[in-house]
Design an enzyme around this catalytic site. Structure first.
Site, short mmCIF file in Angstrom:
data_model
loop_
_atom_site.label_atom_id
_atom_site.label_comp_id
_atom_site.label_asym_id
_atom_site.label_seq_id
_atom_site.Cartn_x
_atom_site.Cartn_y
_atom_site.Cartn_z
N ALA A 64 0.85 -1.20 0.00
CA ALA A 64 0.00 0.00 0.00
C ALA A 64 0.89 1.25 0.00
O ALA A 64 1.98 1.23 0.58
CB ALA A 64 -0.90 0.00 1.22
N GLY A 110 0.92 -5.25 0.83
CA GLY A 110 -0.21 -5.46 -0.07
C GLY A 110 0.21 -6.08 -1.40
O GLY A 110 -0.58 -6.75 -2.05
N GLU A 113 0.10 -9.63 -0.71
CA GLU A 113 -1.32 -10.00 -0.56
C GLU A 113 -1.99 -10.10 -1.92
O GLU A 113 -2.81 -10.99 -2.17
CB GLU A 113 -2.03 -9.00 0.34
CG GLU A 113 -1.52 -9.08 1.78
CD GLU A 113 -2.06 -7.98 2.67
OE1 GLU A 113 -1.78 -6.79 2.39
OE2 GLU A 113 -2.75 -8.30 3.64
N GLU A 133 4.27 -5.17 7.57
CA GLU A 133 3.33 -4.25 8.22
C GLU A 133 3.57 -4.08 9.72
O GLU A 133 3.41 -3.00 10.27
CB GLU A 133 1.89 -4.71 7.99
CG GLU A 133 1.34 -4.44 6.59
CD GLU A 133 1.65 -5.52 5.59
OE1 GLU A 133 2.62 -6.28 5.79
OE2 GLU A 133 0.93 -5.61 4.59
C1 LIG Z 1 -2.88 -3.26 3.85
C2 LIG Z 1 -1.54 -3.14 3.27
C3 LIG Z 1 -0.52 -2.48 3.96
C4 LIG Z 1 0.80 -2.33 3.35
O1 LIG Z 1 1.13 -2.84 2.29
S1 LIG Z 1 1.90 -1.31 4.23
C5 LIG Z 1 3.29 -1.11 3.13
C6 LIG Z 1 4.16 -2.34 3.16
N1 LIG Z 1 5.28 -2.16 2.27
C7 LIG Z 1 6.51 -1.75 2.72
O2 LIG Z 1 6.71 -1.52 3.87
C8 LIG Z 1 7.59 -1.66 1.68
C9 LIG Z 1 8.26 -0.30 1.76
N2 LIG Z 1 9.28 -0.14 0.73
C10 LIG Z 1 10.50 -0.72 0.83
O3 LIG Z 1 10.79 -1.51 1.72
C11 LIG Z 1 11.51 -0.33 -0.21
O4 LIG Z 1 11.03 0.80 -0.90
C12 LIG Z 1 11.79 -1.41 -1.25
C13 LIG Z 1 12.47 -2.60 -0.60
C14 LIG Z 1 10.51 -1.81 -1.93
C15 LIG Z 1 12.72 -0.80 -2.30
O5 LIG Z 1 13.83 -0.21 -1.62
P1 LIG Z 1 14.81 0.74 -2.45
O6 LIG Z 1 15.26 0.04 -3.68
O7 LIG Z 1 15.84 1.23 -1.47
O8 LIG Z 1 13.94 1.98 -2.94
P2 LIG Z 1 13.32 3.12 -2.00
O9 LIG Z 1 14.18 4.34 -2.06
O10 LIG Z 1 12.99 2.58 -0.65
O11 LIG Z 1 11.92 3.41 -2.75
C16 LIG Z 1 11.89 4.11 -4.00
C17 LIG Z 1 10.74 5.12 -3.88
O12 LIG Z 1 9.50 4.37 -3.70
C18 LIG Z 1 8.89 4.84 -2.50
N3 LIG Z 1 8.17 3.72 -1.87
C19 LIG Z 1 8.62 2.46 -1.71
N4 LIG Z 1 7.68 1.72 -1.07
C20 LIG Z 1 6.64 2.53 -0.82
C21 LIG Z 1 5.36 2.37 -0.20
N5 LIG Z 1 4.92 1.18 0.25
N6 LIG Z 1 4.54 3.45 -0.11
C22 LIG Z 1 4.93 4.66 -0.61
N7 LIG Z 1 6.12 4.88 -1.24
C23 LIG Z 1 6.95 3.82 -1.33
C24 LIG Z 1 10.02 5.35 -1.62
O13 LIG Z 1 9.50 6.26 -0.69
C25 LIG Z 1 10.90 6.00 -2.65
O14 LIG Z 1 10.30 7.26 -3.02
P3 LIG Z 1 11.26 8.53 -3.24
O15 LIG Z 1 12.13 8.15 -4.42
O16 LIG Z 1 10.28 9.65 -3.51
O17 LIG Z 1 12.04 8.70 -1.96
#
Ligand SMILES: C/C=C/C(=O)SCCNC(=O)CCNC(=O)[C@H](O)C(C)(C)COP(=O)(O)OP(=O)(O)OC[C@H]1O[C@@H](n2cnc3c(N)ncnc32)[C@H](O)[C@@H]1OP(=O)(O)O
Length: 257
Positions: A64, A110, A113, A133
């Site tokens: 998400a 998500g 999921e 999460e």
């Molecule tokens: C009901 C459901 C609930 C949920 O799903 S809660 C969300 C669960 N997901 C996460 O926690 C994953 C979060 N993201 C990460 O762990 C990392 O990302 C990755 C491992 C996927 C990739 O890491 P890397 O290669 O270092 O890239 P980066 O700089 O972290 O991300 C690139 C851009 O993508 C944005 N981004 C990544 N994941 C999310 C997200 N889940 N929601 C919003 N933005 C996200 C970052 O912020 C950044 O953005 P910018 O370049 O502007 O700094």
């Protein structure tokens, strides 16, 4: 056809949806859900027999959109979003055709999921797979606490959920979360191979098989077996059964139209 968050292609028998925001790790936001739903409407109107979901860039889907999550301040706003996500994932799970998640990269929250609502999951080596999460102070809310244990068993599911630590694609394959892991350069070919194999199977019987298995996960054993029997009976006078039996007796490969 390109939309704002995805692009899609529907041919004679197959459909392919690609998530096209690699710079944002293909995260799930309201627009993504709306567009995905619109394409599912189109697919439901066609005789599509296999659907492939995949993404561009380093992530299949990083879950998400955390930024959008912070904008949902009231319980009602959260409930509405959860309803939207789960309506969509349940639609994917219930679509009466095999759905392949061609996992091109990180699949988290998500995103996992979403992949769990699919029938097959093929992932590239190097992809991080998990439900982080808990580390955000929340829990999965798009079926993760329900589909993951049903897919890999409670022991490993609790470990993944409680620790919130992503695992590698190889580890995910080992615990039965993925069907296969491939080199990034082979994902397309391996996915197409699976599509071709599925297109050789009887479409109606495949739909009924999916229905029996999916319903079975929600029934006790005896009701599940009763349900299976009724689905089996429905196929009794199908053209596919006729061809399957005839091909066996004529010692040749069946050709299911
Ligand atoms: C009901 C459901 C609930 C949920 O799903 S809660 C969300 C669960 N997901 C996460 O926690 C994953 C979060 N993201 C990460 O762990 C990392 O990302 C990755 C491992 C996927 C990739 O890491 P890397 O290669 O270092 O890239 P980066 O700089 O972290 O991300 C690139 C851009 O993508 C944005 N981004 C990544 N994941 C999310 C997200 N889940 N929601 C919003 N933005 C996200 C970052 O912020 C950044 O953005 P910018 O370049 O502007 O700094």
């Amino acid at each position: 056809m390109q939309m704002k968050t995805i692009k899609w292609e529907i041919t004679e028998e197959t459909a392919r949806i690609t998530f096209t925001r690699p710079e944002k790790m293909n995260v799930i936001n309201t627009e993504f859900l709306e567009e995905l739903g619109q394409v599912l409407d189109k697919i439901a109107k066609k005789e599509v027999r296999v659907l492939v979901l995949t993404g561009e860039g380093k992530a299949f889907c990083a879950g998400a959109d955390i930024i959008e999550m912070t904008s949902r301040e009231t319980v009602r706003q959260v409930l509405y979003f959860n309803h939207m996500v789960n309506t969509l994932l349940n639609r994917i799970e219930d679509l009466p055709i095999p759905i392949i998640a061609a996992i091109n990269g990180h699949t988290l929250g998500g995103g996992l999921e979403l992949a769990l609502a699919c029938d097959f999951r093929i992932a590239v080596r190097g992809a991080k797979i998990g439900l982080p999460e808990i580390n955000l102070g929340v829990i999965p809310a798009a079926g993760g606490t329900q589909r993951l244990p049903r897919t890999i068993g409670i022991t490993k599911a609790k470990e993944m959920l409680y620790m919130g630590e992503p695992i590698s694609a190889d580890e995910a394959e080992k615990i039965g979360l993925l069907n296969k892991t491939v080199l990034p350069s082979s994902l397309e070919a391996e996915t197409e191979k699976l599509v071709e194999s599925l297109l050789k199977k009887p479409a109606l019987a495949l739909s009924m098989l999916k229905e029996a298995v999916n319903q079975g996960t929600q029934l006790d054993l005896r009701r599940g077996i009763r349900y299976e029997g009724k689905v089996f009976a429905l196929l009794n006078d199908s053209k596919e059964k006729e061809e399957g039996i005839r091909a066996f007796l004529e010692k040749r490969e069946p050709v299911f139209k």
